[in-house]
Design an enzyme around this catalytic site. Structure first.
Site, PDB file in Angstrom:
ATOM      1  N   LYS A  34       0.852  -1.207   0.000  1.00 43.32           N
ATOM      2  CA  LYS A  34       0.000   0.000   0.000  1.00 43.32           C
ATOM      3  C   LYS A  34       0.879   1.245   0.000  1.00 43.32           C
ATOM      4  CE  LYS A  34       0.907   1.258   4.429  1.00 43.32           C
ATOM      5  NZ  LYS A  34       1.734   2.410   4.757  1.00 43.32           N
ATOM      6  N   ASP A  85      -1.708  -1.472  10.303  1.00 46.93           N
ATOM      7  CA  ASP A  85      -2.069  -1.441   8.881  1.00 46.93           C
ATOM      8  C   ASP A  85      -2.795  -2.704   8.416  1.00 46.93           C
ATOM      9  OD1 ASP A  85      -0.985   1.062   8.599  1.00 46.93           O
ATOM     10  OD2 ASP A  85       0.920   0.359   7.773  1.00 46.93           O
TER      11      ASP A  85
HETATM   12  O1  C5P Z   1       0.680  -1.272  15.013  1.00 48.10           O
HETATM   13  P1  C5P Z   1       2.102  -1.492  14.608  1.00 48.10           P
HETATM   14  O2  C5P Z   1       2.699  -2.690  15.289  1.00 48.10           O
HETATM   15  O3  C5P Z   1       2.314  -1.483  13.148  1.00 48.10           O
HETATM   16  O4  C5P Z   1       2.857  -0.224  15.147  1.00 48.10           O
HETATM   17  C1  C5P Z   1       4.239  -0.221  15.367  1.00 48.10           C
HETATM   18  C2  C5P Z   1       4.557   0.920  16.291  1.00 48.10           C
HETATM   19  O5  C5P Z   1       4.373   2.156  15.596  1.00 48.10           O
HETATM   20  C3  C5P Z   1       3.711   1.025  17.527  1.00 48.10           C
HETATM   21  O6  C5P Z   1       4.223   0.257  18.566  1.00 48.10           O
HETATM   22  C4  C5P Z   1       3.780   2.501  17.827  1.00 48.10           C
HETATM   23  O7  C5P Z   1       5.004   2.794  18.451  1.00 48.10           O
HETATM   24  C5  C5P Z   1       3.831   3.130  16.455  1.00 48.10           C
HETATM   25  N1  C5P Z   1       2.510   3.540  15.956  1.00 48.10           N
HETATM   26  C6  C5P Z   1       1.903   4.643  16.508  1.00 48.10           C
HETATM   27  N2  C5P Z   1       0.687   5.069  16.039  1.00 48.10           N
HETATM   28  C7  C5P Z   1       0.083   4.412  15.029  1.00 48.10           C
HETATM   29  C8  C5P Z   1       0.686   3.282  14.448  1.00 48.10           C
HETATM   30  C9  C5P Z   1       1.905   2.864  14.935  1.00 48.10           C
HETATM   31  O8  C5P Z   1       2.453   5.268  17.421  1.00 48.10           O
HETATM   32  N3  C5P Z   1      -1.095   4.860  14.567  1.00 48.10           N
END
Ligand code: C5P
Length: 283
Positions: free
Chosen positions: A9, A132
């Protein structure tokens, strides 16, 4: 055995708000699937495994997000049978193109088909795997908010393709969000409607608020952005937490021609069409 193509994406703009107490940041943006894909094959096996197409190692092994997705479905279905994942990677990792999330969504779909878990239940498992993943399970064009779990499908966009260039560095999403906090929540550079394809003008201005944070961690991103903008004669946006950069072109032929002359060293440089789905079961 089931085989699923998992599409990358791009974020057509990404606005970010202050972190919530749980550390996650609210985001707003249009997410768009693109025609750059990994292949995931899931099959019954004697023991659990995740490997590359020729038995090669996969990052993080059984901690890989795709395997976590398989495990989540298996747990949900209440079965214990062993499964083998083969993952053929084409989407650059740690690039802001959602490759790991696309693999996880494809793994949810594959495991759901194999173990008889329906789509609604799979959708319920997606947010815990990564921000995502809810979008990747829906795919196509969607407005996304919350920390990624609020996904509203939009009409397909058309009339343009993307030239995508991934500079030769990898960025970890948590580090980029952390730097965004430290920099006092900067905003990205606005791209006005006149520089956008007609299909996106209503969304103007587009900007990626994570850009200043990514460029602060890796200033080379700004060199690539400036060079591409000069070569292409148009603004260049970053996808997600970077470092992937892209520009808008009228079709794939123009986009492909646009990457032909870029300096060597990019991890990926391609003209890429939009996709109307995030995954596809391969016959
Ligand atoms: O959700 P995901 O594991 O992809 O996110 C990785 C990290 O990115 C989270 O632990 C957080 O630190 C940060 N993040 C965030 N806000 C979001 C998505 C991700 O702070 N909307």
């Amino acid at each position: 055995m089931i085989e699923v193509a998992a599409y990358a994406k791009v974020n057509l703009g990404l606005r970010v708000g202050s972190a919530a107490p749980d550390g996650y940041h609210p985001v707003w943006g249009i997410f768009q699937s693109i025609d750059l894909s990994d292949r995931l094959v899931l099959a019954a096996a004697d023991e659990d495994s995740i490997t590359g197409p020729h038995g090669g190692e996969i990052p993080a092994g059984l901690d890989n997000l795709a395997w976590q997705a398989v495990r989540a479905v298996r747990h949900h279905a209440g079965v214990t049978s062993a499964l083998a994942v083969t993952l053929e990677k084409q989407i650059p990792v740690a690039a802001g193109l959602g490759g790991g999330s696309a693999d996880a969504a494809a793994a949810l779909i594959a495991a759901g088909r194999l173990l008889g878990v329906d789509r609604d239940e799979l959708t319920g498992l997606a947010p815990a795997l990564g921000s995502d993943v809810p979008f990747c399970i829906v795919g196509g064009t969607a407005r996304v908010s919350g920390h990624g779990e609020v996904v509203t499908t939009l009409d397909a966009l058309d009339g343009f393709s993307l030239a995508v260039v991934v500079p030769p560095i990898e960025l970890a999403t948590p580090a980029v969000f952390r730097r965004w906090d430290e920099l006092d929540e900067p905003t990205g550079l606005d791209i006005p409607g006149r520089d956008l394809p007609p299909a996106l003008r209503e969304e103007a201005p587009l900007r990626n608020d994570l850009y200043p944070a990514a460029a602060a961690i890796a200033p080379v991103i700004d060199d690539w952005r400036a060079d591409l903008a000069a070569a292409w004669g148009r603004p260049v946006l970053m996808s997600g937490s970077g470092p992937s950069l892209y520009g808008f072109f009228v079709d794939k032929e123009e986009a492909t021609a646009a990457v032909a002359g870029i300096p060597p060293g990019a991890r990926c440089a391609e003209g890429i069409d939009l996709m109307s789905v995030g995954w596809r079961v391969v016959d």
